[in-house]
Write a protein that holds these residues in place. Sequence first.
Motif, short mmCIF file in Angstrom:
data_model
loop_
_atom_site.label_atom_id
_atom_site.label_comp_id
_atom_site.label_asym_id
_atom_site.label_seq_id
_atom_site.Cartn_x
_atom_site.Cartn_y
_atom_site.Cartn_z
N PRO A 1 0.84 -1.21 0.00
CA PRO A 1 0.00 0.00 0.00
C PRO A 1 0.87 1.25 0.00
CG PRO A 1 0.06 -1.01 2.19
CD PRO A 1 0.76 -1.96 1.27
N ILE A 2 0.48 2.25 -0.80
CA ILE A 2 1.24 3.48 -0.87
C ILE A 2 0.33 4.66 -0.54
CG2 ILE A 2 2.88 2.57 -2.55
CD1 ILE A 2 1.37 4.16 -4.69
N SER A 3 0.94 5.76 -0.11
CA SER A 3 0.16 6.96 0.21
C SER A 3 0.37 8.07 -0.81
CB SER A 3 0.55 7.47 1.61
OG SER A 3 1.94 7.79 1.66
N SER A 4 1.40 7.97 -1.65
CA SER A 4 1.63 8.97 -2.70
C SER A 4 2.47 8.37 -3.81
CB SER A 4 2.32 10.22 -2.13
OG SER A 4 3.61 9.89 -1.64
N HIS A 5 2.30 8.92 -5.01
CA HIS A 5 2.99 8.37 -6.17
C HIS A 5 3.05 9.46 -7.25
CE1 HIS A 5 2.95 5.38 -9.78
NE2 HIS A 5 4.18 5.55 -9.36
N GLU A 6 4.26 9.86 -7.65
CA GLU A 6 4.44 10.85 -8.70
C GLU A 6 5.48 10.34 -9.69
OE1 GLU A 6 3.31 14.92 -6.26
OE2 GLU A 6 5.40 14.56 -6.82
N VAL A 7 5.15 10.44 -10.99
CA VAL A 7 5.99 9.86 -12.04
C VAL A 7 6.30 10.91 -13.08
CG1 VAL A 7 6.25 7.87 -13.56
CG2 VAL A 7 4.61 7.76 -11.69
N GLY A 8 7.57 10.95 -13.52
CA GLY A 8 7.98 11.89 -14.54
C GLY A 8 8.68 11.20 -15.69
N ILE A 9 8.63 11.81 -16.87
CA ILE A 9 9.32 11.29 -18.05
C ILE A 9 10.21 12.39 -18.62
CG2 ILE A 9 7.38 11.90 -19.57
CD1 ILE A 9 8.21 9.54 -21.36
N GLY A 10 11.40 12.01 -19.09
CA GLY A 10 12.31 12.96 -19.70
C GLY A 10 13.22 12.28 -20.70
N PHE A 11 13.86 13.07 -21.55
CA PHE A 11 14.74 12.52 -22.57
C PHE A 11 16.19 12.70 -22.13
CE2 PHE A 11 17.24 12.85 -26.53
CZ PHE A 11 16.92 11.62 -27.08
N ASP A 12 16.96 11.60 -22.21
CA ASP A 12 18.37 11.61 -21.85
C ASP A 12 19.20 11.66 -23.13
OD1 ASP A 12 20.94 11.21 -20.93
OD2 ASP A 12 20.65 9.08 -20.45
N PRO A 13 19.80 12.79 -23.47
CA PRO A 13 20.56 12.89 -24.72
C PRO A 13 21.81 12.03 -24.73
CG PRO A 13 20.86 14.87 -23.38
CD PRO A 13 19.80 14.05 -22.71
N SER A 14 22.36 11.67 -23.57
CA SER A 14 23.58 10.87 -23.55
C SER A 14 23.33 9.44 -23.98
CB SER A 14 24.20 10.90 -22.14
OG SER A 14 23.35 10.25 -21.20
N SER A 15 22.15 8.92 -23.71
CA SER A 15 21.81 7.55 -24.12
C SER A 15 20.80 7.52 -25.26
CB SER A 15 21.23 6.78 -22.93
OG SER A 15 20.01 7.37 -22.50
N ASN A 16 20.27 8.72 -25.62
CA ASN A 16 19.26 8.83 -26.67
C ASN A 16 18.01 8.02 -26.33
OD1 ASN A 16 18.58 10.13 -29.11
ND2 ASN A 16 18.93 8.26 -30.28
N LYS A 17 17.65 8.01 -25.05
CA LYS A 17 16.49 7.24 -24.58
C LYS A 17 15.59 8.11 -23.70
CE LYS A 17 18.66 2.64 -24.50
NZ LYS A 17 19.01 1.49 -23.63
N TYR A 18 14.32 7.74 -23.69
CA TYR A 18 13.39 8.34 -22.73
C TYR A 18 13.46 7.54 -21.44
CZ TYR A 18 11.40 11.17 -26.45
OH TYR A 18 11.23 12.07 -27.47
N LYS A 19 13.54 8.25 -20.32
CA LYS A 19 13.60 7.60 -19.02
C LYS A 19 12.41 8.04 -18.17
CE LYS A 19 18.64 7.02 -18.86
NZ LYS A 19 19.90 7.31 -18.12
N VAL A 20 11.89 7.10 -17.40
CA VAL A 20 10.76 7.37 -16.52
C VAL A 20 11.22 7.14 -15.08
CG1 VAL A 20 8.38 6.74 -15.93
CG2 VAL A 20 9.15 6.62 -18.31
N VAL A 21 10.96 8.12 -14.22
CA VAL A 21 11.36 8.03 -12.82
C VAL A 21 10.12 8.23 -11.95
CG1 VAL A 21 12.87 8.93 -11.02
CG2 VAL A 21 13.62 8.99 -13.41
#
Length: 356
Positions: A129-149
Amino acid sequence: MDDLLGDMLFEILHKLPIESILTCRAVCKTWKDHIRDPWFIEEVGNSCHQSMRLILKSLPGSHLTLLDIEGCRTRQIPIDEMLEVLQIMCTCDGLLCMASALNLDPVVIYNPITRERVILPSSSSSEQPISSHEVGIGFDPSSNKYKVVRAYTISEGRVKRFEIISLGERSWRRLNAPEGIVDCDGSGVVFYKDALYWTMNGGHSTLIVQFNLSHETFHMVSFPDYFPSDHASLGLIEVGGCLTLVENTGSVIKLWRLTTANATGDNPYFSLLDTYDMHVNWGRSSCEFVCALNQESYLLQVGFRNSRDRRQEYLTRYSPEEIQYSNLGIHGLPPSFKIVCFKPSLRPLPAASSVA
């Protein structure tokens, strides 16, 4: 149409609104192949002819609303049952990161223009069970990939955790959480110049947490000594190409600009940019800065309870120098909604077994 030279065709197509470009795919095979070319998609995504839009969603809601402020037009984008119960938490390059604030799964990356989506792998902690959850997406130019944190708090013991995954990977990786964080504060996540930013609860004060996507390292953004610890609310928006912290104390607004010590973005800190007296006591109403419309005005999301004690929200243009408010009067908006800045894109999502 087939006799048009490639350069001439590009000059015509890339200046069109994104919706018209999609329609042009049906003209002929030559146009369709041209529009699907990765080089063309990249150029359209970076083009100044594609204006910033706003996208909003009620919760729950059976559709997204794409809003063109300049033309005062709305367009509804239908969504399925899975997306109906999810919030828009972050955007990057025309992609929406959608998730629930109280459940770890699912996390969905969705392009509302092409209607493509990727459902990310489940978390190993999804049963807790969790009480909070926030997720972001961004582009990493060093790996040329989208990362989700993701950042979330486990209800039992108030444990704060961070996890990361690149689009195309099969599992989340645990990150070492920075010290001093108690919980998310519900303000969301912002992607800006190769990093993700959260406003978080540090117990007696608010913390701004930066995560560098290339180095996968956390930094705490510094405040001046005279920054008040008893502020009413904080929000992060982009103003004039710079990440800006909005300190809203009810009747006075202060804008703090993010500054870094060098070109690599080390040692970020906030410096005071502007202070505005809004000449309004909002009382039980709410007022949040959405974005800067131009150098003279901002877009506000104003909410209050109507005569039936139901939540009602509006979009208002605020010009601080003139102390002027004007309701945009846009039809088709839901009574209550989450709204984010959004630049439409044709970028395809990475191929994966979870693409739907």
